[in-house]
Design a protein around this motif. Structure first.
Motif, PDB file in Angstrom:
ATOM      1  N   CYS A  22       0.582  -1.074  -0.065  1.00 46.05           N
ATOM      2  CA  CYS A  22       0.090  -0.177  -0.137  1.00 46.05           C
ATOM      3  C   CYS A  22       1.141   1.031   0.062  1.00 46.05           C
ATOM      4  O   CYS A  22       1.628   1.308   1.105  1.00 46.05           O
ATOM      5  N   TYR A  94      -7.995  -3.886   2.168  1.00 44.74           N
ATOM      6  CA  TYR A  94      -7.553  -2.317   1.739  1.00 44.74           C
ATOM      7  C   TYR A  94      -6.664  -2.142   3.443  1.00 44.74           C
ATOM      8  O   TYR A  94      -6.391  -2.385   4.267  1.00 44.74           O
ATOM      9  N   CYS A  95      -5.660  -0.865   2.813  1.00 45.93           N
ATOM     10  CA  CYS A  95      -5.319   0.120   3.507  1.00 45.93           C
ATOM     11  C   CYS A  95      -6.119   1.060   4.181  1.00 45.93           C
ATOM     12  O   CYS A  95      -6.569   1.295   3.119  1.00 45.93           O
ATOM     13  N   ASN A  96      -5.735   1.889   5.097  1.00 43.04           N
ATOM     14  CA  ASN A  96      -6.244   3.008   6.029  1.00 43.04           C
ATOM     15  C   ASN A  96      -4.748   3.573   7.215  1.00 43.04           C
ATOM     16  O   ASN A  96      -4.224   3.005   7.083  1.00 43.04           O
ATOM     17  N   PRO A 106     -10.475   3.192  11.775  1.00 47.14           N
ATOM     18  CA  PRO A 106      -9.363   3.662  10.416  1.00 47.14           C
ATOM     19  C   PRO A 106     -10.109   4.987  10.353  1.00 47.14           C
ATOM     20  O   PRO A 106     -10.565   5.203  11.078  1.00 47.14           O
ATOM     21  N   ASP A 109     -11.827   7.453   4.919  1.00 49.09           N
ATOM     22  CA  ASP A 109     -11.665   7.784   3.434  1.00 49.09           C
ATOM     23  C   ASP A 109     -10.978   5.649   3.182  1.00 49.09           C
ATOM     24  O   ASP A 109      -9.991   6.060   3.580  1.00 49.09           O
ATOM     25  N   TRP A 110     -11.905   5.501   1.646  1.00 48.13           N
ATOM     26  CA  TRP A 110     -10.817   4.231   1.408  1.00 48.13           C
ATOM     27  C   TRP A 110     -10.660   4.493  -0.165  1.00 48.13           C
ATOM     28  O   TRP A 110     -10.731   4.330  -0.829  1.00 48.13           O
TER      29      TRP A 110
END
Length: 120
Positions: A22, A94-96, A106, A109-110
């Motif tokens: 990411c 997903y990363c955040n 988190p 926003d994704w």
């Protein structure tokens, strides 16, 4: 607002490995705790792992001993090494940024995420 781009997903057999990456678009990446989350079909998004600004890590119980999170502040990158993959690991990952280290909350926003499919 931090934008992220995830990559590295794919199709892998049970017991196999994948490494997710990411990249975050921020000049102060080193100032953020980061996390990996996943969402399987029909299920809520859940925490997988988190890494603090100082390199401390937290893992969900279902990945302990199998997944490893790491970060490279020079490259604005957080990675997730996934070993001994199981069919139940199939999900979009997903990363955040992590806004609250205590509960690994988190950001709002994704990114697009990256699909991981574990199947024979």
């Amino acid at each position: 607002q931090v934008h992220v781009v995830e990559s590295g997903g794919g199709l892998v057999q049970p017991g196999g490995s994948l490494r997710l990456s990411c990249v975050a678009s921020t000049s102060i990446f080193s100032g953020y705790a980061m996390g990996w989350y996943r969402q399987a079909p029909g299920k809520q998004r859940e925490l997988v792992a988190g890494i603090s600004t100082g390199g401390r890590t937290k893992y969900a119980n279902f990945v302990k001993g199998r997944f490893t999170i790491s970060r490279d502040n020079a490259k604005n990158t957080v990675s997730l090494q996934m070993n001994s993959l199981r069919p139940e690991d199939t999900a979009v990952y997903y990363c955040n940024v992590v806004l609250d280290w205590g509960i690994l909350k988190p950001g709002d926003d994704w990114g697009q995420g990256t699909q991981v499919t574990v199947s024979s």
